[in-house]
Enzyme design. Structure first.
Site, PDB file in Angstrom:
ATOM      1  N   GLN A  10       0.975  -1.213   0.102  1.00  0.00           N
ATOM      2  CA  GLN A  10      -0.135  -0.103  -0.094  1.00  0.00           C
ATOM      3  C   GLN A  10       1.053   1.246  -0.070  1.00  0.00           C
ATOM      4  O   GLN A  10       0.524   2.125  -0.812  1.00  0.00           O
ATOM      5  CB  GLN A  10      -0.968  -0.027   1.119  1.00  0.00           C
ATOM      6  CG  GLN A  10      -2.004   1.254   1.289  1.00  0.00           C
ATOM      7  CD  GLN A  10      -2.709   1.398   2.674  1.00  0.00           C
ATOM      8  OE1 GLN A  10      -2.288   0.905   3.611  1.00  0.00           O
ATOM      9  NE2 GLN A  10      -3.478   2.026   2.430  1.00  0.00           N
ATOM     10  N   ASP A  32       9.724  -6.571  -4.684  1.00  0.00           N
ATOM     11  CA  ASP A  32       8.785  -7.347  -3.730  1.00  0.00           C
ATOM     12  C   ASP A  32       9.015  -8.623  -3.933  1.00  0.00           C
ATOM     13  O   ASP A  32       9.857  -9.272  -4.644  1.00  0.00           O
ATOM     14  CB  ASP A  32       7.463  -6.618  -4.220  1.00  0.00           C
ATOM     15  CG  ASP A  32       6.475  -6.763  -2.985  1.00  0.00           C
ATOM     16  OD1 ASP A  32       5.948  -5.637  -2.626  1.00  0.00           O
ATOM     17  OD2 ASP A  32       6.462  -7.499  -2.294  1.00  0.00           O
ATOM     18  N   ARG A  34       7.060 -10.851  -4.554  1.00  0.00           N
ATOM     19  CA  ARG A  34       6.207 -11.361  -5.980  1.00  0.00           C
ATOM     20  C   ARG A  34       6.131 -10.374  -6.800  1.00  0.00           C
ATOM     21  O   ARG A  34       5.818  -9.052  -6.387  1.00  0.00           O
ATOM     22  CB  ARG A  34       5.278 -12.173  -5.430  1.00  0.00           C
ATOM     23  CG  ARG A  34       3.998 -11.342  -5.021  1.00  0.00           C
ATOM     24  CD  ARG A  34       2.757 -12.387  -4.538  1.00  0.00           C
ATOM     25  NE  ARG A  34       3.189 -13.085  -3.234  1.00  0.00           N
ATOM     26  CZ  ARG A  34       3.087 -12.654  -2.208  1.00  0.00           C
ATOM     27  NH1 ARG A  34       2.734 -11.571  -2.144  1.00  0.00           N
ATOM     28  NH2 ARG A  34       3.302 -13.665  -1.204  1.00  0.00           N
ATOM     29  N   ASP A  50      13.226 -10.960  -1.554  1.00  0.00           N
ATOM     30  CA  ASP A  50      12.964 -11.354  -0.356  1.00  0.00           C
ATOM     31  C   ASP A  50      13.488 -10.638   0.714  1.00  0.00           C
ATOM     32  O   ASP A  50      14.971 -10.715   0.998  1.00  0.00           O
ATOM     33  CB  ASP A  50      13.278 -12.894   0.055  1.00  0.00           C
ATOM     34  CG  ASP A  50      12.792 -13.332   1.277  1.00  0.00           C
ATOM     35  OD1 ASP A  50      12.839 -14.663   1.650  1.00  0.00           O
ATOM     36  OD2 ASP A  50      12.546 -12.411   2.128  1.00  0.00           O
ATOM     37  N   TYR A 140       2.494  -7.335  15.760  1.00  0.00           N
ATOM     38  CA  TYR A 140       2.955  -6.076  14.801  1.00  0.00           C
ATOM     39  C   TYR A 140       3.483  -4.888  15.594  1.00  0.00           C
ATOM     40  O   TYR A 140       4.845  -4.448  15.578  1.00  0.00           O
ATOM     41  CB  TYR A 140       1.731  -5.477  14.266  1.00  0.00           C
ATOM     42  CG  TYR A 140       1.870  -4.653  13.217  1.00  0.00           C
ATOM     43  CD1 TYR A 140       1.528  -3.206  13.340  1.00  0.00           C
ATOM     44  CD2 TYR A 140       2.905  -4.530  11.986  1.00  0.00           C
ATOM     45  CE1 TYR A 140       1.534  -2.178  12.595  1.00  0.00           C
ATOM     46  CE2 TYR A 140       2.875  -3.676  10.891  1.00  0.00           C
ATOM     47  CZ  TYR A 140       2.383  -2.265  11.409  1.00  0.00           C
ATOM     48  OH  TYR A 140       2.584  -1.399  10.422  1.00  0.00           O
TER      49      TYR A 140
HETATM   50  C1  VAH Z   1      -2.462  -1.685  10.402  1.00  0.00           C
HETATM   51  N1  VAH Z   1      -2.497   0.052   8.772  1.00  0.00           N
HETATM   52  O1  VAH Z   1      -3.462  -1.632  10.586  1.00  0.00           O
HETATM   53  C2  VAH Z   1      -1.677  -0.630   9.544  1.00  0.00           C
HETATM   54  C3  VAH Z   1      -0.998   0.252  10.575  1.00  0.00           C
HETATM   55  C4  VAH Z   1      -1.753   2.033  12.341  1.00  0.00           C
HETATM   56  C5  VAH Z   1      -2.274   1.034  11.467  1.00  0.00           C
HETATM   57  O2  VAH Z   1       0.104   0.117  11.199  1.00  0.00           O
HETATM   58  O3  VAH Z   1      -1.789  -2.540  10.812  1.00  0.00           O
END
Ligand code: VAH
Length: 309
Positions: A10, A32, A34, A50, A140
């Site tokens: 994105q 990227d 792929r 990769d 994350y």
């Molecule tokens: C997500 N778009 O939703 C990402 C971002 C703050 C959100 O890190 O994981």
């Protein structure tokens, strides 16, 4: 030359367009895991790469005489909850690869994106400060918090010129986002136009910090252009533009599509959204490098509907 890892994602897609516009197509190598966006692959050098493979990145860096790397490859918040170890491996080993290439003087500058996901449930939610409690409760977010610590360490210990911003949820129309929690704010525009209705995976009052992609790209290029000594934050800068709830963005869309309807069916992503701030204080970025957002919800909705129609 410049190398973008994750160029079909994105943000990566838009960074590729913007950097090729600024420096010339041939000077920006997109890569990227792929093949992806036809336009990206056709308008300049493209490599299948990769981001967890140090040797493969090193080969591309040497071949194209890369000086700067934008590391946009990562697994986002929702998908990372499904595959924690794959997410940790991708998000961290790709960062170590570029930090070490810079430490070895094979490249001279890095951009690495952090996120409001670095903040957690006990972070102050309103106007979240640059420096505050950070106990992220998502894979994350943990990878982004750790990444920020490593970026600052490599800057202080090895002089690595790595720069970073904590992106809010990003809204864009050129590519679909993949696996994020804020993706509802992109899907809603597509559904408003295609179905006239949207079943939202967050509850109506989930307030999150958001930004239109043009602002995010402008912020990134602006930070990368600044002289190194004007940068006082080597973890990652807070960035802010707007914040809204699903109910508020739906009302804004209804100004253009009066019959648009929204329903709410919160899923596992609600818990992720609940752990994040409502709004962000970006005064440090404003002070250090003159940052200022230009798109509010009104302008974002106009742009999204105009370009997606
Ligand atoms: C997500 N778009 O939703 C990402 C971002 C703050 C959100 O890190 O994981």
């Amino acid at each position: 030359s410049i190398l973008i890892l994750g160029a079909c994602g994105q943000i990566g897609t838009e960074l590729t367009y913007a950097l090729r516009e600024k420096y010339g197509n041939e000077n920006v190598v997109a890569s990227d895991i792929r093949e992806g966006n036809e336009d990206i692959m056709a308008s300049g050098p493209f490599e299948i790469l990769d981001a967890t493979n140090y040797g493969a990145i090193e080969d591309v860096v040497m071949h194209y005489e890369i000086e700067e790397v934008y590391l946009m490859a990562a697994m986002l918040s929702a998908t990372a909850e499904k595959f924690p170890m794959r997410a940790w491996n991708l998000n961290m080993s790709s960062l170590f690869n570029v930090l070490n290439l810079c430490k070895e003087k094979k490249i001279s500058r890095i951009f690495w994106p952090s996120s409001i996901a670095v903040f957690g449930p006990n972070t102050p939610k309103k106007n979240t400060p640059q420096n505050t409690i950070m106990e992220p409760s998502t894979v994350y977010g943990i990878s982004k918090q750790s990444g920020e610590r490593w970026c600052e360490y490599y800057f202080k210990k090895y002089g690595v010129d790595v720069r970073s911003v904590r992106y809010p949820g990003l809204i864009s129309w050129k590519t679909l986002p993949g696996g994020g929690t804020t993706d509802y704010a992109v899907e809603i525009y597509h559904k408003a136009l295609s179905d006239g209705s949207y079943d939202c995976f967050l509850q109506r009052d989930s307030r999150l910090p958001m930004m239109y992609m043009e602002d995010a790209i402008r912020a990134t290029l602006s930070l990368m252009d600044k002289p190194s000594e004007s940068i006082t934050v080597r973890s990652s800068y807070n960035l802010a533009a707007m914040n809204f709830t699903p109910e508020e963005i739906a009302k804004n869309i209804q100004k253009h599509i009066p019959n648009f309807t929204i329903s709410y069916a919160p899923d596992f992503r609600q818990a992720i959204a609940d752990s994040w701030p409502n709004s962000i204080d970006d005064s440090q970025a404003r002070q250090d490098w003159g940052w200022k957002a230009e798109y509010d919800l009104e302008k974002t909705t106009e742009e999204m509907l105009k370009n997606l129609r």
